[in-house]
Design a protein around this motif. Structure first.
Motif, PDB file in Angstrom:
ATOM      1  N   UNK A  62       0.826  -1.208   0.000  1.00  0.00           N
ATOM      2  CA  UNK A  62       0.000   0.000   0.000  1.00  0.00           C
ATOM      3  C   UNK A  62       0.864   1.263   0.000  1.00  0.00           C
ATOM      4  N   UNK A  63       1.642   1.520  -1.063  1.00  0.00           N
ATOM      5  CA  UNK A  63       2.585   2.642  -1.043  1.00  0.00           C
ATOM      6  C   UNK A  63       1.999   4.013  -1.403  1.00  0.00           C
ATOM      7  N   UNK A  64       0.796   4.036  -1.984  1.00  0.00           N
ATOM      8  CA  UNK A  64       0.262   5.306  -2.498  1.00  0.00           C
ATOM      9  C   UNK A  64       0.044   6.316  -1.382  1.00  0.00           C
ATOM     10  N   UNK A  65       0.543   7.527  -1.608  1.00  0.00           N
ATOM     11  CA  UNK A  65       0.398   8.594  -0.634  1.00  0.00           C
ATOM     12  C   UNK A  65       1.578   8.705   0.324  1.00  0.00           C
ATOM     13  N   UNK A  66       2.571   7.845   0.143  1.00  0.00           N
ATOM     14  CA  UNK A  66       3.726   7.817   1.038  1.00  0.00           C
ATOM     15  C   UNK A  66       5.026   7.844   0.238  1.00  0.00           C
ATOM     16  N   UNK A  67       6.084   8.326   0.895  1.00  0.00           N
ATOM     17  CA  UNK A  67       7.423   8.239   0.336  1.00  0.00           C
ATOM     18  C   UNK A  67       8.400   7.909   1.437  1.00  0.00           C
ATOM     19  N   UNK A  68       9.509   7.280   1.063  1.00  0.00           N
ATOM     20  CA  UNK A  68      10.544   6.940   2.036  1.00  0.00           C
ATOM     21  C   UNK A  68      11.911   7.270   1.457  1.00  0.00           C
ATOM     22  N   UNK A  69      12.885   7.289   2.347  1.00  0.00           N
ATOM     23  CA  UNK A  69      14.279   7.412   1.952  1.00  0.00           C
ATOM     24  C   UNK A  69      15.110   6.602   2.931  1.00  0.00           C
ATOM     25  N   UNK A  70      16.290   6.207   2.508  1.00  0.00           N
ATOM     26  CA  UNK A  70      17.181   5.437   3.393  1.00  0.00           C
ATOM     27  C   UNK A  70      18.613   5.883   3.101  1.00  0.00           C
ATOM     28  N   UNK A  71      18.962   7.012   3.670  1.00  0.00           N
ATOM     29  CA  UNK A  71      20.306   7.555   3.438  1.00  0.00           C
ATOM     30  C   UNK A  71      21.343   6.920   4.361  1.00  0.00           C
ATOM     31  N   UNK A  72      20.907   6.379   5.486  1.00  0.00           N
ATOM     32  CA  UNK A  72      21.819   5.709   6.417  1.00  0.00           C
ATOM     33  C   UNK A  72      21.225   4.361   6.815  1.00  0.00           C
ATOM     34  N   UNK A  73      22.051   3.513   7.384  1.00  0.00           N
ATOM     35  CA  UNK A  73      21.551   2.223   7.865  1.00  0.00           C
ATOM     36  C   UNK A  73      20.565   2.407   9.002  1.00  0.00           C
TER      37      UNK A  73
END
Lengths: 116, 112
Positions: free
Chosen positions: B60-71
């Motif tokens: 269910x990804x719609x409407x969301x965003x993520x990032x992973x710049x560090x562990x």
């Protein structure tokens, strides 16, 4: 894609009795892991028991044991000598052993109430 | 050992507002997940990450965003909050050895 099905939304049992929660799953993969997690009213998710699919022996953890039927894709949880602290939501979960694609998939849960 | 830490624990948003749910783990786990749990329901996977710089959509990804710049960090961003995003959000991490997923305490989000 894998799916996990828990067909018992709610169950209740008298304290000290034994209860079995059902879980079935579907996957085309051969290497995977199955879990039962407990979520008490505090909302914290707690691992109850874990089973590797390649192991024929059913996992046990004190009062908790599973009946793993790989051919039938069934993974039920048995709680013996149930205690009031066992009251919680119980979730069955599946993860496929596929490097870079491990997604923990949960069932919809069974709400278990232990009656004093 | 703090494990998985989520902030905030509670939040009320108005429709159209944005916010970021923070998630940090100190176990050096490669795998991190975001789930939402609607009342009386199971956990649905929103996004997951198998390591720093790598993210992928869940159910269910719609409407969301993520990032992973560090562990350690895996923030979840809601850009235009909608009432359908009212839920409890859980962050989890796992070593990648299929042992045990560790969960944060959850964030209860209400969009009004």
């Amino acid at each position: 894609a894998q799916t996990v099905t828990q067909s018992q939304p709610e169950m209740s049992v008298q304290e000290a009795e034994t209860v079995t929660l059902s879980c079935t799953y579907d996957t085309s993969e051969n290497n995977y892991y199955l879990f039962w997690y407990k979520q008490p009213p505090s909302r914290q998710m707690i691992l109850v028991i874990r089973q590797e699919a390649y192991k024929q022996q059913n996992a046990t953890e004190n009062r908790f044991s599973v009946n793993f039927q790989k051919a039938a894709k069934s993974f039920s949880l048995k709680i013996s000598d149930s205690q009031l602290g066992d009251t919680a939501m119980y979730f069955c979960a599946l993860v496929i052993s596929n490097f870079g694609n491990e997604k923990l998939t949960f069932g919809t849960g069974t709400r278990l109430t232990i009656i004093p | 050992n703090a494990g998985v830490t989520q902030t905030p624990k509670f939040r009320i948003l108005k429709i159209g507002q944005s916010m970021t749910l923070q998630c940090t783990q100190d176990m050096n786990h490669n795998y991190m997940y975001w789930y939402r749990q609607d009342p009386g329901m199971g956990l649905k996977l929103i996004y997951y990450s198998v390591g720093a710089g790598i993210t992928d959509k869940g159910e269910v990804p719609n409407g969301y965003n993520v990032s992973r710049s560090t562990t350690e960090d895996f923030p979840l961003r809601l850009e235009l909050a909608a009432p359908s995003q009212t839920s409890v959000y859980f962050c989890a991490s796992e070593s990648g050895m299929n042992t045990e997923a560790f969960f944060g305490q959850g964030t209860r989000l209400t969009v009004v």
